[in-house]
Design an enzyme around this catalytic site. Sequence first.
Site, PDB file in Angstrom:
ATOM      1  N   HIS A 179      28.838 -18.148  68.287  1.00 12.30           N
ATOM      2  CA  HIS A 179      29.410 -19.392  67.774  1.00 12.30           C
ATOM      3  C   HIS A 179      29.972 -19.124  66.380  1.00 12.30           C
ATOM      4  O   HIS A 179      29.391 -18.355  65.598  1.00 12.30           O
ATOM      5  CB  HIS A 179      28.327 -20.466  67.601  1.00 12.30           C
ATOM      6  CG  HIS A 179      27.797 -21.040  68.882  1.00 12.30           C
ATOM      7  ND1 HIS A 179      28.247 -20.708  70.131  1.00 12.30           N
ATOM      8  CD2 HIS A 179      26.832 -21.972  69.070  1.00 12.30           C
ATOM      9  CE1 HIS A 179      27.580 -21.410  71.042  1.00 12.30           C
ATOM     10  NE2 HIS A 179      26.712 -22.174  70.427  1.00 12.30           N
ATOM     11  N   CYS A 236      21.405 -24.357  68.134  1.00 14.30           N
ATOM     12  CA  CYS A 236      22.059 -23.110  67.691  1.00 14.30           C
ATOM     13  C   CYS A 236      23.026 -23.336  66.513  1.00 14.30           C
ATOM     14  O   CYS A 236      23.042 -22.557  65.553  1.00 14.30           O
ATOM     15  CB  CYS A 236      22.791 -22.464  68.859  1.00 14.30           C
ATOM     16  SG  CYS A 236      23.623 -23.636  69.938  1.00 14.30           S
TER      17      CYS A 236
HETATM   18  P1  NAP Z   1      20.292 -21.322  81.668  1.00 16.74           P
HETATM   19  O1  NAP Z   1      20.884 -19.979  81.524  1.00 16.74           O
HETATM   20  O2  NAP Z   1      20.962 -22.310  82.547  1.00 16.74           O
HETATM   21  O3  NAP Z   1      18.767 -21.159  82.157  1.00 16.74           O
HETATM   22  C1  NAP Z   1      17.954 -22.233  82.496  1.00 16.74           C
HETATM   23  C2  NAP Z   1      16.545 -21.738  82.788  1.00 16.74           C
HETATM   24  O4  NAP Z   1      15.709 -22.870  83.014  1.00 16.74           O
HETATM   25  C3  NAP Z   1      16.449 -20.876  84.034  1.00 16.74           C
HETATM   26  O5  NAP Z   1      15.483 -19.880  83.854  1.00 16.74           O
HETATM   27  C4  NAP Z   1      15.980 -21.887  85.081  1.00 16.74           C
HETATM   28  O6  NAP Z   1      15.251 -21.315  86.138  1.00 16.74           O
HETATM   29  C5  NAP Z   1      15.036 -22.724  84.255  1.00 16.74           C
HETATM   30  N1  NAP Z   1      14.783 -24.015  84.882  1.00 16.74           N
HETATM   31  C6  NAP Z   1      15.685 -24.988  85.164  1.00 16.74           C
HETATM   32  N2  NAP Z   1      15.076 -26.035  85.761  1.00 16.74           N
HETATM   33  C7  NAP Z   1      13.776 -25.713  85.862  1.00 16.74           C
HETATM   34  C8  NAP Z   1      12.627 -26.379  86.377  1.00 16.74           C
HETATM   35  N3  NAP Z   1      12.701 -27.598  86.925  1.00 16.74           N
HETATM   36  N4  NAP Z   1      11.425 -25.763  86.308  1.00 16.74           N
HETATM   37  C9  NAP Z   1      11.318 -24.521  85.764  1.00 16.74           C
HETATM   38  N5  NAP Z   1      12.369 -23.841  85.244  1.00 16.74           N
HETATM   39  C10 NAP Z   1      13.582 -24.428  85.303  1.00 16.74           C
HETATM   40  O7  NAP Z   1      20.165 -22.066  80.263  1.00 16.74           O
HETATM   41  P2  NAP Z   1      19.918 -21.461  78.768  1.00 16.74           P
HETATM   42  O8  NAP Z   1      21.185 -21.296  78.065  1.00 16.74           O
HETATM   43  O9  NAP Z   1      19.003 -20.291  78.861  1.00 16.74           O
HETATM   44  O10 NAP Z   1      19.242 -22.698  78.054  1.00 16.74           O
HETATM   45  C11 NAP Z   1      17.949 -23.136  78.287  1.00 16.74           C
HETATM   46  C12 NAP Z   1      17.555 -24.161  77.245  1.00 16.74           C
HETATM   47  O11 NAP Z   1      17.708 -23.621  75.943  1.00 16.74           O
HETATM   48  C13 NAP Z   1      18.378 -25.443  77.247  1.00 16.74           C
HETATM   49  O12 NAP Z   1      17.525 -26.529  76.965  1.00 16.74           O
HETATM   50  C14 NAP Z   1      19.363 -25.252  76.150  1.00 16.74           C
HETATM   51  O13 NAP Z   1      19.795 -26.456  75.601  1.00 16.74           O
HETATM   52  C15 NAP Z   1      18.543 -24.462  75.157  1.00 16.74           C
HETATM   53  N6  NAP Z   1      19.362 -23.709  74.230  1.00 16.74           N
HETATM   54  C16 NAP Z   1      20.318 -22.850  74.664  1.00 16.74           C
HETATM   55  C17 NAP Z   1      21.090 -22.155  73.732  1.00 16.74           C
HETATM   56  C18 NAP Z   1      22.158 -21.198  74.152  1.00 16.74           C
HETATM   57  O14 NAP Z   1      22.853 -20.688  73.259  1.00 16.74           O
HETATM   58  N7  NAP Z   1      22.330 -20.904  75.422  1.00 16.74           N
HETATM   59  C19 NAP Z   1      20.862 -22.320  72.382  1.00 16.74           C
HETATM   60  C20 NAP Z   1      19.867 -23.185  71.969  1.00 16.74           C
HETATM   61  C21 NAP Z   1      19.129 -23.863  72.901  1.00 16.74           C
HETATM   62  P3  NAP Z   1      15.858 -21.108  87.629  1.00 16.74           P
HETATM   63  O15 NAP Z   1      16.563 -19.786  87.608  1.00 16.74           O
HETATM   64  O16 NAP Z   1      14.623 -21.090  88.478  1.00 16.74           O
HETATM   65  O17 NAP Z   1      16.761 -22.262  87.896  1.00 16.74           O
END
Ligand code: NAP
Length: 336
Positions: free
Chosen positions: A243, A130
């Site tokens: 951000h 991001c």
């Molecule tokens: P989040 O809100 O914690 O969501 C995580 C997601 O991943 C949930 O849907 C979760 O499902 C799923 N998940 C976790 N473990 C899993 C597994 N073993 N098998 C299948 N699904 C699984 O996190 P987020 O912010 O959306 O971020 C997700 C990814 O995007 C990360 O890699 C992060 O680094 C990246 N990212 C985030 C941002 C940001 O601004 N937030 C920006 C760039 C990149 P359950 O509900 O079933 O646990």
Amino acid sequence: QQFNVAVLGASGAVGQAMIEILEERAFPVGTLYPLASSRSAGDTVRFGGKNLEIKDVEEFDWSQVQIALFSAGAEVSAKWAPIAAEHGCIVIDNTSCFRYDADIPLVIPEVNPDALADFRNRNIIANPNCSTIQMLVALKPLHDEVGIARINVATYQSVSGSGKEGVSELAGQTAQLLNGRPVEPTLYPQQIAFNLIPQIDSFTDNGYTREEMKMVWETQKILGDASIAVNPTCVRVPVFYGHAEAVHVELHQPLDADQVKELLRNAPGVTLFDDEADYPTPVRDATGKDEVLVGRVRQDISHPSGINMWIVADNVRKGAATNSVQIAELLVRDYL
Ligand code: NAP
């Protein structure tokens, strides 16, 4: 032509935004498959006027989809992206899992759309971090004009960058402290409510954090120039969404602030805040938007070819979900 699309991480902060944005931008979705772990399988998401049930990724047949947007963490991507790709599905991956592999395109549509041409190498395309995305959308026009020699950047990153757990940690700690109760940090190394934490992700051997090194590696890969020096400090701040970055860029030739503003006025994906006292902020301007907002553009009084600017964007949208959907749009428009 329509495409069946899977969203892995559909219950997460980024996955939910991906589903909303696919609908908002009228991406040609045939059937949408929301996927997550068994923890949220059976929950529903809203898409196209219907409630769709989230399925457990462990039970999914990847041959049903042509495109998949992944945002469930790097380990989940390491496991499932090669399997999806083997079934002919093109994966757009939001995690850090594949970003630094030489044969994987790392794409910001406004900055390096041509890199997408290599997507068939592994059927996987990586979405940058991001902080890198918003910085490079704003700096690309300066780079095209005179070339960038060095970037000094300090980030102010909201808790939604750590997903839904980050949002609940800030909300929970704030409520507890206002009620006079002590807090114990769980997700972050220290209390985040009413505080600032100059550490995002773990430390690497050179004393920079991984989040900081992501900005270095990704900038050089995306701009295709390993000689660009990048010096970041990444800070977590008690803000929910959006951000911000204070960027000090040293150019190969001087540009004055008016020239830079003119470049930014015409830059794709950028909104310039021209009036010096009307700068963008996360809460008022960035949340829910897809543009990168730039203000405080001024010449650096300490460097002959330096320019300062303040760059703000919605990290969950342009920093993640919107950028992924834009990559999918480009893929469909130019290659499928
Ligand atoms: P989040 O809100 O914690 O969501 C995580 C997601 O991943 C949930 O849907 C979760 O499902 C799923 N998940 C976790 N473990 C899993 C597994 N073993 N098998 C299948 N699904 C699984 O996190 P987020 O912010 O959306 O971020 C997700 C990814 O995007 C990360 O890699 C992060 O680094 C990246 N990212 C985030 C941002 C940001 O601004 N937030 C920006 C760039 C990149 P359950 O509900 O079933 O646990």
